[in-house]
Design a protein around this motif. Sequence first.
Motif, PDB file in Angstrom:
ATOM      1  N   VAL A 208      -3.312   2.289  -7.127  1.00 38.35           N
ATOM      2  CA  VAL A 208      -4.059   3.530  -6.942  1.00 38.35           C
ATOM      3  C   VAL A 208      -4.591   3.960  -8.295  1.00 38.35           C
ATOM      4  CG1 VAL A 208      -3.946   5.969  -6.290  1.00 38.35           C
ATOM      5  CG2 VAL A 208      -2.690   4.257  -4.960  1.00 38.35           C
TER       6      VAL A 208
ATOM      7  N   VAL B 160     -11.191   2.256  -0.351  1.00 39.93           N
ATOM      8  CA  VAL B 160     -10.323   1.098  -0.542  1.00 39.93           C
ATOM      9  C   VAL B 160     -11.188  -0.088  -0.959  1.00 39.93           C
ATOM     10  CG1 VAL B 160      -8.777  -0.564   0.572  1.00 39.93           C
ATOM     11  CG2 VAL B 160      -8.620   1.875   1.143  1.00 39.93           C
TER      12      VAL B 160
ATOM     13  N   ILE C  20       0.841  -1.200   0.000  1.00 46.03           N
ATOM     14  CA  ILE C  20       0.000   0.000   0.000  1.00 46.03           C
ATOM     15  C   ILE C  20       0.877   1.252   0.000  1.00 46.03           C
ATOM     16  CG2 ILE C  20      -1.680   1.342   1.322  1.00 46.03           C
ATOM     17  CD1 ILE C  20      -2.767  -1.345   2.389  1.00 46.03           C
TER      18      ILE C  20
ATOM     19  N   LEU D 101       1.033   4.192  -2.908  1.00 48.82           N
ATOM     20  CA  LEU D 101       0.780   5.608  -2.619  1.00 48.82           C
ATOM     21  C   LEU D 101       1.973   6.473  -3.026  1.00 48.82           C
ATOM     22  CD1 LEU D 101      -0.946   5.331   0.889  1.00 48.82           C
ATOM     23  CD2 LEU D 101      -2.041   5.965  -1.269  1.00 48.82           C
TER      24      LEU D 101
ATOM     25  N   LEU E 299      -8.046   2.987  -3.927  1.00 50.94           N
ATOM     26  CA  LEU E 299      -6.975   2.005  -3.762  1.00 50.94           C
ATOM     27  C   LEU E 299      -7.573   0.622  -3.894  1.00 50.94           C
ATOM     28  CD1 LEU E 299      -4.005   1.295  -2.823  1.00 50.94           C
ATOM     29  CD2 LEU E 299      -4.939   1.249  -0.497  1.00 50.94           C
TER      30      LEU E 299
ATOM     31  N   ILE F  84      -6.959   9.265  -0.632  1.00 52.70           N
ATOM     32  CA  ILE F  84      -7.733   8.081  -1.036  1.00 52.70           C
ATOM     33  C   ILE F  84      -9.148   8.167  -0.485  1.00 52.70           C
ATOM     34  CG2 ILE F  84      -7.875   5.568  -0.935  1.00 52.70           C
ATOM     35  CD1 ILE F  84      -5.569   6.655  -2.654  1.00 52.70           C
TER      36      ILE F  84
END
Length: 408
Positions: free
Chosen positions: A402, A298, A281, A285, A388, A295
């Motif tokens: 992303v 998710v 993650i 990012l 995400l 974001i």
Amino acid sequence: MSAAVRVAVTGLGVAAPNGLGVEAYWAATRAGASGIGRVTRFDPAQYPARLAGEIKEFSGLEHLPARLLPQTDRMTQVALAGTDWAFADAGVDPAELPEYDMGVITASSSGGFEFGQKELKALWSQGSRYVSAYQSFAWFYAVNSGQISIRNGMRGPSGVVVGDQAGGLDAVAQARRQIRKGTPLVVSGGIDASICPWGWVAQMAGDRLSTSDDPARAYVPFDAAARGHVPGEGGALLVLEDLERARERGARQIYGEIAGYGSTFDPRPGSGRPPGLRKAIELALADAESSADDIDVVFADGAALPELDRIEADAITGVFGARGVPVSVPKTMTGRLYSGAAPLDLAAAFLAIRDGVIPASVGTRLSDAYALDLVTDRPRDAAVRSALVLARGQGGFNSAVVVRAVDK
């Protein structure tokens, strides 16, 4: 390779248990309509797991030339049709483009299991003379990429990524790399379909299938009653293009861009080192030059096994804080589609951006053990600019992508 090249998604081809085509899938998903039910492609009575997300409306004869059907597994037939839909959605006719300007990079988890089972049965019951010559490639992991490229005259960079569910994101990331190297257009994503006795036994061997017979409660990630996932068939194919070239040709729509990607591999069990999902993650990012605050939603992997749900929940809360970002698992309506699951989540993310709505995780009742803002029961209206998407594959694969809206 130029990292300055922005890679856009201009076309989507969706084949899901709850809808064929982008709008049918999205309407069903927004309505909370599930495609999970008792297996009908064979009699599942003798097996502990009996539910699946099946695509019941698809017939190869309705979408493909008859000559292709004896050569191809069901998953490849769905993939070929899905590619046609993605091109049509993008407003692209591959016959009008230079053949080396188009590539194909797909993901695969199982290969053509149903075709392989049929030919093995012929071998055992009738002998080698009755085994189709097409068995030599119809089962193969790379067959979807190969057949898509042949059918559409695409001779640019092509390949296949095998990484279970994570492979769907890895393939899209590889497609982005090729576009940044100069290929104008790449078809990417994944379609899996292995709902046959041979494929079923292989899936059960992983010891992750739900044995519940209640379609509404069989696959419930982040729920105290989580007991494994329901498998499914389908996925999504995406048309990816250099953003500036897409604008120059007057693309009918730009769903958004693939803004960031990260991947990691979990350490060996017992090593004492932390799982790799949070790092994936963070890498995604950083690659997108985004922060956690950027974001808006998710799309979680949603393994629906307590240990794996805990790892994912900790990764999400570790990056975003307790209940710091809405979380959605729309695959509760389709089952886990293996290599097709994450591309379908990418499609859902782009549609969430387009329509300003976050789909629900149908059937799940969030356990108090997880500090997540899980969207349940009904969709949530929200301004979505960035999303995400997470995916994990059995064996330790972790991937994160992303996606972001593109200003007109």
